[in-house]
Design a protein around this motif. Structure first.
Motif, PDB file in Angstrom:
ATOM      1  N   LYS A  98       0.832  -1.208   0.000  1.00  0.00           N
ATOM      2  CA  LYS A  98       0.000   0.000   0.000  1.00  0.00           C
ATOM      3  C   LYS A  98       0.868   1.261   0.000  1.00  0.00           C
ATOM      4  O   LYS A  98       0.569   2.237  -0.693  1.00  0.00           O
ATOM      5  N   ASP A 101       2.107   1.869  -3.443  1.00  0.00           N
ATOM      6  CA  ASP A 101       1.076   2.379  -4.358  1.00  0.00           C
ATOM      7  C   ASP A 101       0.688   3.823  -4.065  1.00  0.00           C
ATOM      8  O   ASP A 101       0.356   4.580  -4.976  1.00  0.00           O
ATOM      9  N   GLU A 102       0.684   4.200  -2.793  1.00  0.00           N
ATOM     10  CA  GLU A 102       0.133   5.510  -2.426  1.00  0.00           C
ATOM     11  C   GLU A 102       1.184   6.590  -2.245  1.00  0.00           C
ATOM     12  O   GLU A 102       0.850   7.770  -2.266  1.00  0.00           O
ATOM     13  N   TYR A 103       2.437   6.196  -2.053  1.00  0.00           N
ATOM     14  CA  TYR A 103       3.439   7.211  -1.704  1.00  0.00           C
ATOM     15  C   TYR A 103       4.689   7.106  -2.591  1.00  0.00           C
ATOM     16  O   TYR A 103       5.038   8.043  -3.293  1.00  0.00           O
ATOM     17  N   LYS A 139      -8.927  11.217 -16.934  1.00  0.00           N
ATOM     18  CA  LYS A 139      -8.525  12.631 -16.941  1.00  0.00           C
ATOM     19  C   LYS A 139      -7.168  12.833 -16.263  1.00  0.00           C
ATOM     20  O   LYS A 139      -6.330  13.597 -16.742  1.00  0.00           O
ATOM     21  N   GLU A 140      -6.953  12.158 -15.129  1.00  0.00           N
ATOM     22  CA  GLU A 140      -5.693  12.336 -14.408  1.00  0.00           C
ATOM     23  C   GLU A 140      -4.503  11.926 -15.282  1.00  0.00           C
ATOM     24  O   GLU A 140      -3.431  12.513 -15.194  1.00  0.00           O
ATOM     25  N   ARG A 163      12.111  14.432  -2.416  1.00  0.00           N
ATOM     26  CA  ARG A 163      12.111  14.220  -0.962  1.00  0.00           C
ATOM     27  C   ARG A 163      11.316  12.965  -0.609  1.00  0.00           C
ATOM     28  O   ARG A 163      11.716  12.170   0.246  1.00  0.00           O
ATOM     29  N   ARG A 164      10.188  12.767  -1.293  1.00  0.00           N
ATOM     30  CA  ARG A 164       9.367  11.581  -0.999  1.00  0.00           C
ATOM     31  C   ARG A 164      10.089  10.294  -1.400  1.00  0.00           C
ATOM     32  O   ARG A 164       9.975   9.272  -0.721  1.00  0.00           O
TER      33      ARG A 164
ATOM     34  N   ASP B 101      -9.120   4.287  -1.262  1.00  0.00           N
ATOM     35  CA  ASP B 101      -7.916   4.801  -0.596  1.00  0.00           C
ATOM     36  C   ASP B 101      -7.111   5.758  -1.475  1.00  0.00           C
ATOM     37  O   ASP B 101      -6.495   6.690  -0.967  1.00  0.00           O
ATOM     38  N   GLU B 102      -7.091   5.515  -2.770  1.00  0.00           N
ATOM     39  CA  GLU B 102      -6.186   6.281  -3.635  1.00  0.00           C
ATOM     40  C   GLU B 102      -6.864   7.436  -4.361  1.00  0.00           C
ATOM     41  O   GLU B 102      -6.185   8.341  -4.837  1.00  0.00           O
ATOM     42  N   TYR B 103      -8.191   7.405  -4.449  1.00  0.00           N
ATOM     43  CA  TYR B 103      -8.858   8.416  -5.277  1.00  0.00           C
ATOM     44  C   TYR B 103      -9.999   9.115  -4.530  1.00  0.00           C
ATOM     45  O   TYR B 103      -9.975  10.330  -4.345  1.00  0.00           O
ATOM     46  N   GLU B 140       3.532  15.291   5.338  1.00  0.00           N
ATOM     47  CA  GLU B 140       2.335  15.508   4.516  1.00  0.00           C
ATOM     48  C   GLU B 140       1.146  15.928   5.384  1.00  0.00           C
ATOM     49  O   GLU B 140       0.313  16.719   4.969  1.00  0.00           O
ATOM     50  N   ASP B 160     -11.409  20.719  -8.519  1.00  0.00           N
ATOM     51  CA  ASP B 160     -10.897  19.440  -8.989  1.00  0.00           C
ATOM     52  C   ASP B 160     -11.221  18.326  -7.991  1.00  0.00           C
ATOM     53  O   ASP B 160     -11.592  17.218  -8.389  1.00  0.00           O
ATOM     54  N   ARG B 163     -14.797  17.519  -8.453  1.00  0.00           N
ATOM     55  CA  ARG B 163     -14.949  16.706  -9.659  1.00  0.00           C
ATOM     56  C   ARG B 163     -14.611  15.239  -9.367  1.00  0.00           C
ATOM     57  O   ARG B 163     -15.297  14.321  -9.815  1.00  0.00           O
ATOM     58  N   ARG B 164     -13.560  15.022  -8.595  1.00  0.00           N
ATOM     59  CA  ARG B 164     -13.176  13.635  -8.269  1.00  0.00           C
ATOM     60  C   ARG B 164     -14.229  12.950  -7.400  1.00  0.00           C
ATOM     61  O   ARG B 164     -14.488  11.752  -7.557  1.00  0.00           O
ATOM     62  N   ARG B 171     -18.782   6.376 -10.609  1.00  0.00           N
ATOM     63  CA  ARG B 171     -18.179   5.042 -10.760  1.00  0.00           C
ATOM     64  C   ARG B 171     -18.925   4.009  -9.909  1.00  0.00           C
ATOM     65  O   ARG B 171     -19.156   2.886 -10.354  1.00  0.00           O
TER      66      ARG B 171
END
Lengths: 268, 268
Positions: A98, A101-103, A139-140, A163-164, B101-103, B140, B160, B163-164, B171
């Motif tokens: 995770k 995927d997220e960071y 769109k992203e 940095r990340r 989690d991601e969007y 963060e 934005d 919109r998401r 979805r």
């Protein structure tokens, strides 16, 4: 019947290739050139409406998202188990997949696109480029192609992604149980992290090196010795070969104003 | 011995509460007031170095990340199964939990913080606020507190995210198999999505309504009837009560310049 649609051994496509090779599974390999927009062709969007690789097709069932695909492959097929046998171990593994995927992956991806896309699309006129972009379902993703081709990201954004990436490597260094991320078992945590790390000791030598992240560097060497990893890395990656050709053309054109690429409108 | 540290029935804390209540598990509930920075207190950072809820502690084992916690709970405890019995079903479920989690969650979270944080911290002077922020472990998160208190986000960013959120609901509407997200079985996909949806038919009536997303609205009604959901929603949520108090104080102060909140430096 097992088929993988992928972009060759890099990033999320490498992530899906590794378990198949580690388990020694037979599969039909469909390699797409991601830098020539093949993943947005109508035939592929019929398979994955998001126009993204990797996609696994197993007996007609379509699976998307590399992290999800990998748990499916481990749950479904024989071969070396790639998840801990206990629920707590699987939870620890999933915290890592995770995190990637997220960071880790988004930061690394933005830096990679910034370095790569403008050169990759140098043969396209702005109108041709825009026509390609308009076929992209998400769109992203359209935004990311346009912004990286035009290189609109600020030095502050680039610094923050860097940095990340650095923070990700330090988190790995501190969390490395050894010899693999979670300890004695090679798992999908190693698979996810390695898919990001591939090539970093060369391209990000200031971040991944023996002095600053010795345990990560040693782990990387162990990864490179695995037969499954070697088999995955031996698969062609057409986008890389394409990019290298474009980079050579760009280098050759330097100092030759008459060879200005067609996409000069993108230049900052 | 099972303990959950959480912020009450909202967002990711609700996500972790629902499976415990759906399965009827006994657990010790530790509720933190997230708007008074309790999750960054030294005692809690000892439990989760990231200073984030929810955290599940099971026989001394510490689990973080609500999505990971939920798979652990379903793998470990008896009660209603919350994941499909087949690998392909679990993959489909994970595409949804990953999407949340991601969007979906990040977009909704930024909008919520923008609407909420400035009011929540109105009693803190800038120096007091900064002292609170400096205890937050993740950069963060520090950025997010500072930016939402100062309301630096542009109308374009807010648009934005909105919109998401709208795209997320659409979805869901298109993917709803009914009666639950994946079909006849209630799963962690419903849990993840509902944790975001809670309250949206009121707060986002222009996005979640019978006309634009009828299947989501019907599903939401079914969710609200579940005894496990009712039990989770009955748990106190101190941050909400605290916010309501601050909102009343803010409303009362309107037109009374002498009652200007201490954090006026944050005002745009």
């Amino acid at each position: 019947m097992l088929e993988l649609y992928h972009g060759g051994p890099g990033a999320n496509s490498l992530k899906a290739l590794l378990p198949l090779k580690e388990k020694g599974l037979e599969f039909t390999s469909h390699v797409l050139n991601l830098l020539q927009f093949e993943q947005h062709e109508p035939w592929f969007v019929k398979i994955n409406p998001n126009g993204q690789v990797p996609v696994l097709v197993h007996d007609g069932k379509v699976l998307t998202e590399s992290t999800v695909i990998n748990e499916y492959v481990d749950e479904t097929f024989q071969g070396i188990p790639l998840r801990p046998p206990d629920a707590y171990g699987r939870a620890q593994m999933r915290v890592w997949t995770k995190f990637v995927d997220e960071y880790f992956c988004p930061a690394l991806s933005f830096l990679g696109w910034y370095a790569m896309i403008r050169t990759a699309v140098r043969d396209l006129s702005p109108a041709e480029f825009e026509a390609k972009v308009q076929r992209i379902p998400l769109k992203e993703q359209r935004d990311k192609w346009r912004e990286s081709a035009a290189q609109v990201w600020t030095p502050q954004q680039l610094d923050d992604w860097r940095r990340r990436v650095r923070a990700s490597i330090q988190r790995m260094e501190q969390g490395m149980a050894g010899p693999w991320m979670l300890g004695s078992q090679f798992t999908l945590a190693d698979v996810s992290l390695f898919s990001m790390l591939i090539g970093m000791p060369e391209r990000y030598a200031d971040i991944v090196n023996q002095k600053g992240s010795p345990r990560v560097v040693d782990w990387y060497s162990r990864m490179m010795e695995r037969p499954g990893v070697k088999a995955a890395l031996a698969i062609p990656r057409p986008s890389r070969e394409f990019l290298e050709t474009q980079q050579k053309a760009e280098a050759a054109a330097r100092g030759h104003p008459e060879a200005t690429p067609r996409n000069q409108a993108f230049r900052p």
